[in-house]
Motif scaffolding. Structure first.
Motif, PDB file in Angstrom:
ATOM      1  N   VAL A   1       0.853  -1.191   0.000  1.00  0.00           N
ATOM      2  CA  VAL A   1       0.000   0.000   0.000  1.00  0.00           C
ATOM      3  C   VAL A   1       0.888   1.241   0.000  1.00  0.00           C
ATOM      4  N   GLY A   2       0.365   2.343  -0.445  1.00  0.00           N
ATOM      5  CA  GLY A   2       1.057   3.629  -0.387  1.00  0.00           C
ATOM      6  C   GLY A   2       2.370   3.665  -1.134  1.00  0.00           C
ATOM      7  N   ALA A   3       3.394   4.172  -0.459  1.00  0.00           N
ATOM      8  CA  ALA A   3       4.695   4.387  -1.077  1.00  0.00           C
ATOM      9  C   ALA A   3       5.333   3.088  -1.558  1.00  0.00           C
ATOM     10  N   SER A   4       5.162   2.010  -0.807  1.00  0.00           N
ATOM     11  CA  SER A   4       5.787   0.748  -1.221  1.00  0.00           C
ATOM     12  C   SER A   4       5.187   0.243  -2.535  1.00  0.00           C
ATOM     13  N   LYS A   5       3.893   0.463  -2.736  1.00  0.00           N
ATOM     14  CA  LYS A   5       3.254   0.058  -3.984  1.00  0.00           C
ATOM     15  C   LYS A   5       3.784   0.892  -5.154  1.00  0.00           C
ATOM     16  N   ASP A   6       3.933   2.196  -4.937  1.00  0.00           N
ATOM     17  CA  ASP A   6       4.496   3.067  -5.971  1.00  0.00           C
ATOM     18  C   ASP A   6       5.935   2.672  -6.293  1.00  0.00           C
ATOM     19  N   MET A   7       6.714   2.384  -5.260  1.00  0.00           N
ATOM     20  CA  MET A   7       8.104   1.977  -5.465  1.00  0.00           C
ATOM     21  C   MET A   7       8.180   0.674  -6.257  1.00  0.00           C
ATOM     22  N   TYR A   8       7.316  -0.256  -5.933  1.00  0.00           N
ATOM     23  CA  TYR A   8       7.285  -1.548  -6.629  1.00  0.00           C
ATOM     24  C   TYR A   8       7.076  -1.341  -8.125  1.00  0.00           C
ATOM     25  N   GLU A   9       6.174  -0.432  -8.469  1.00  0.00           N
ATOM     26  CA  GLU A   9       5.804  -0.222  -9.864  1.00  0.00           C
ATOM     27  C   GLU A   9       6.808   0.621 -10.643  1.00  0.00           C
ATOM     28  N   THR A  10       7.569   1.477  -9.969  1.00  0.00           N
ATOM     29  CA  THR A  10       8.412   2.426 -10.697  1.00  0.00           C
ATOM     30  C   THR A  10       9.913   2.196 -10.565  1.00  0.00           C
ATOM     31  N   MET A  11      10.341   1.363  -9.641  1.00  0.00           N
ATOM     32  CA  MET A  11      11.772   1.193  -9.399  1.00  0.00           C
ATOM     33  C   MET A  11      12.242  -0.217  -9.741  1.00  0.00           C
ATOM     34  N   THR A  12      13.524  -0.314 -10.096  1.00  0.00           N
ATOM     35  CA  THR A  12      14.113  -1.614 -10.391  1.00  0.00           C
ATOM     36  C   THR A  12      14.499  -2.302  -9.084  1.00  0.00           C
ATOM     37  N   GLU A  13      14.768  -3.583  -9.176  1.00  0.00           N
ATOM     38  CA  GLU A  13      15.170  -4.332  -7.995  1.00  0.00           C
ATOM     39  C   GLU A  13      16.470  -3.767  -7.417  1.00  0.00           C
ATOM     40  N   ARG A  14      17.377  -3.371  -8.275  1.00  0.00           N
ATOM     41  CA  ARG A  14      18.663  -2.810  -7.831  1.00  0.00           C
ATOM     42  C   ARG A  14      18.454  -1.497  -7.065  1.00  0.00           C
ATOM     43  N   GLU A  15      17.588  -0.628  -7.569  1.00  0.00           N
ATOM     44  CA  GLU A  15      17.295   0.635  -6.889  1.00  0.00           C
ATOM     45  C   GLU A  15      16.683   0.383  -5.508  1.00  0.00           C
ATOM     46  N   LEU A  16      15.779  -0.586  -5.461  1.00  0.00           N
ATOM     47  CA  LEU A  16      15.145  -0.927  -4.191  1.00  0.00           C
ATOM     48  C   LEU A  16      16.157  -1.500  -3.208  1.00  0.00           C
ATOM     49  N   GLU A  17      17.094  -2.311  -3.702  1.00  0.00           N
ATOM     50  CA  GLU A  17      18.145  -2.860  -2.845  1.00  0.00           C
ATOM     51  C   GLU A  17      18.971  -1.737  -2.223  1.00  0.00           C
TER      52      GLU A  17
END
Length: 60
Positions: free
Chosen positions: A29-45
């Motif tokens: 939900v919220g920011a984590s959902k946006d991050m999931y959709e817009t960022m690569t796995e490397r960026e999230l790491e």
């Protein structure tokens, strides 16, 4: 790119978990959902691996 706040680091960790298939995308939900959709796995790491010690509770 290190996280700038504890909530940002936590949201990145949740999004990364979903990206890897460890949790369901529908649980995000919220920011984590946006991050999931817009960022690569490397960026999230990069965000999720930031040490929480010294990070503020709020950005700003």
């Amino acid at each position: 790119m290190p996280a700038t706040s504890r909530p940002q680091q936590k949201a990145a960790g949740a999004a990364l978990s979903a990206k890897r298939g460890e949790t369901k995308k529908s649980d995000l939900v919220g920011a984590s959902k946006d991050m999931y959709e817009t960022m690569t796995e490397r960026e999230l790491e990069d965000l999720a691996s930031t040490d929480r010690q010294g990070l503020p509770d709020k950005k700003g």
